[in-house]
Design a protein around this motif. Structure first.
Motif, PDB file in Angstrom:
ATOM      1  N   UNK A 163       4.403  11.793 -23.455  1.00 57.96           N
ATOM      2  CA  UNK A 163       3.929  11.608 -22.074  1.00 57.96           C
ATOM      3  C   UNK A 163       2.468  11.166 -22.022  1.00 57.96           C
ATOM      4  N   UNK A 164       1.663  11.710 -22.926  1.00 57.44           N
ATOM      5  CA  UNK A 164       0.253  11.303 -22.976  1.00 57.44           C
ATOM      6  C   UNK A 164       0.124   9.847 -23.382  1.00 57.44           C
ATOM      7  N   UNK A 165       0.909   9.431 -24.369  1.00 56.33           N
ATOM      8  CA  UNK A 165       0.867   8.044 -24.828  1.00 56.33           C
ATOM      9  C   UNK A 165       1.369   7.114 -23.727  1.00 56.33           C
ATOM     10  N   UNK A 166       2.409   7.529 -23.038  1.00 51.08           N
ATOM     11  CA  UNK A 166       2.970   6.732 -21.948  1.00 51.08           C
ATOM     12  C   UNK A 166       1.917   6.514 -20.853  1.00 51.08           C
ATOM     13  N   UNK A 167       1.180   7.569 -20.528  1.00 48.50           N
ATOM     14  CA  UNK A 167       0.115   7.454 -19.532  1.00 48.50           C
ATOM     15  C   UNK A 167      -0.999   6.535 -20.004  1.00 48.50           C
ATOM     16  N   UNK A 168      -1.339   6.650 -21.283  1.00 47.65           N
ATOM     17  CA  UNK A 168      -2.367   5.792 -21.867  1.00 47.65           C
ATOM     18  C   UNK A 168      -1.943   4.330 -21.832  1.00 47.65           C
ATOM     19  N   UNK A 169      -0.700   4.067 -22.209  1.00 50.23           N
ATOM     20  CA  UNK A 169      -0.184   2.693 -22.221  1.00 50.23           C
ATOM     21  C   UNK A 169      -0.229   2.093 -20.817  1.00 50.23           C
ATOM     22  N   UNK A 170       0.156   2.886 -19.827  1.00 56.86           N
ATOM     23  CA  UNK A 170       0.130   2.423 -18.440  1.00 56.86           C
ATOM     24  C   UNK A 170      -1.294   2.090 -18.000  1.00 56.86           C
ATOM     25  N   UNK A 171      -2.230   2.932 -18.380  1.00 54.86           N
ATOM     26  CA  UNK A 171      -3.635   2.721 -18.048  1.00 54.86           C
ATOM     27  C   UNK A 171      -4.177   1.442 -18.676  1.00 54.86           C
ATOM     28  N   UNK A 172      -3.928   1.281 -19.968  1.00 54.53           N
ATOM     29  CA  UNK A 172      -4.450   0.121 -20.697  1.00 54.53           C
ATOM     30  C   UNK A 172      -3.767  -1.172 -20.236  1.00 54.53           C
ATOM     31  N   UNK A 173      -2.473  -1.086 -19.974  1.00 58.58           N
ATOM     32  CA  UNK A 173      -1.755  -2.264 -19.484  1.00 58.58           C
ATOM     33  C   UNK A 173      -2.328  -2.727 -18.149  1.00 58.58           C
ATOM     34  N   UNK A 174      -2.568  -1.786 -17.254  1.00 57.96           N
ATOM     35  CA  UNK A 174      -3.143  -2.133 -15.958  1.00 57.96           C
ATOM     36  C   UNK A 174      -4.528  -2.733 -16.095  1.00 57.96           C
ATOM     37  N   UNK A 175      -5.334  -2.155 -16.984  1.00 59.84           N
ATOM     38  CA  UNK A 175      -6.686  -2.662 -17.205  1.00 59.84           C
ATOM     39  C   UNK A 175      -6.644  -4.065 -17.794  1.00 59.84           C
ATOM     40  N   UNK A 176      -5.773  -4.260 -18.787  1.00 61.85           N
ATOM     41  CA  UNK A 176      -5.679  -5.556 -19.442  1.00 61.85           C
ATOM     42  C   UNK A 176      -5.212  -6.645 -18.470  1.00 61.85           C
ATOM     43  N   UNK A 177      -4.264  -6.309 -17.618  1.00 62.93           N
ATOM     44  CA  UNK A 177      -3.800  -7.262 -16.600  1.00 62.93           C
ATOM     45  C   UNK A 177      -4.957  -7.711 -15.711  1.00 62.93           C
ATOM     46  N   UNK A 178      -5.757  -6.744 -15.273  1.00 57.44           N
ATOM     47  CA  UNK A 178      -6.871  -7.060 -14.377  1.00 57.44           C
ATOM     48  C   UNK A 178      -7.976  -7.829 -15.099  1.00 57.44           C
ATOM     49  N   UNK A 179      -8.213  -7.492 -16.367  1.00 59.65           N
ATOM     50  CA  UNK A 179      -9.220  -8.210 -17.146  1.00 59.65           C
ATOM     51  C   UNK A 179      -8.806  -9.662 -17.375  1.00 59.65           C
ATOM     52  N   UNK A 180      -7.523  -9.871 -17.666  1.00 62.78           N
ATOM     53  CA  UNK A 180      -7.031 -11.234 -17.880  1.00 62.78           C
ATOM     54  C   UNK A 180      -7.080 -12.041 -16.593  1.00 62.78           C
ATOM     55  N   UNK A 181      -6.728 -11.399 -15.478  1.00 61.02           N
ATOM     56  CA  UNK A 181      -6.814 -12.068 -14.174  1.00 61.02           C
ATOM     57  C   UNK A 181      -8.263 -12.454 -13.861  1.00 61.02           C
TER      58      UNK A 181
END
Length: 202
Positions: A163-181
């Motif tokens: 669950x901790x890793x899943x939360x981390x992945x969601x956080x990083x994915x969201x950040x990466x999407x916004x950084x790429x945009x």
């Protein structure tokens, strides 16, 4: 000195933190140098180098991976210090290299979690470094997808940390999407688009 004293793998009586640290940083500096970034070359030059030398980044990247797993209990000494260099390596747009080295991130999380019950040092460092790397032109949609699938698959074998890793992945994915945009829209003439991306990133 991180209290990292143990038998190492090359007949040194005491674990030499500086020696290992120098090895990792030198190896990452080698495979990230401009002259080895084959995807930036013309098709003819790319084929010529591949036929003569192969992709040396993959060879060295695999060696870095193998050496990481030989650290054993001493891995904790390199968290968070090696998070940035490993991130820089995994961002190289070479699929097999990415597949081989992204699992190091999960190993870092697991190592810190087993020591402290969380992996905040790792998380904070990768968020900080990811911002810098994407701003510098690294990272892409494929990397984001691969990072998510590999970390989720690794974590599925460890229910206690999943669950901790899943939360981390969601956080990083969201950040990466916004950084790429944000990186994409910086060349956009529309001030409204740039401002919208900036607000989303903040």
């Amino acid at each position: 000195y991180c209290s990292c004293f143990s038998q190492n793998y090359y007949n040194f009586p005491i674990f030499n933190l500086q020696l290992w640290n120098n090895y990792f940083h030198l190896a990452v500096a080698f495979i990230t140098q401009d002259s080895l970034q084959l995807e930036k070359f013309s098709h003819a030059k790319y084929n010529k180098i591949q036929n003569k030398y192969g992709d040396m980044r993959r060879l060295i990247g695999f060696a870095i991976r193998d050496m990481w797993y030989k650290l054993g209990q001493n891995k904790i000494c390199f968290i968070p210090g090696m998070v940035g260099p490993i991130l820089e390596m995994t961002l190289i747009p070479e699929v097999e290299l990415r597949k081989a080295t992204i699992p190091i991130f999960f190993d870092m999380m697991l190592c810190e979690y087993q020591r402290t019950g969380e992996f905040k040092k790792f998380e904070n460092e990768i968020i900080l470094k990811l911002d810098h790397e994407v701003e510098g032109g690294r990272g892409d949609e494929h990397y984001m997808q691969l990072l998510e699938s590999i970390l989720t698959e690794c974590a599925s074998q460890y229910p206690g940390i999943f669950n901790l890793v899943e939360g981390f992945v969601s956080l990083v994915k969201g950040l990466l999407e916004k950084l790429l945009d944000y990186r994409t829209v910086m060349s956009d003439e529309s001030k409204d688009n740039r401002m919208s991306c900036t607000v989303n990133l903040l």
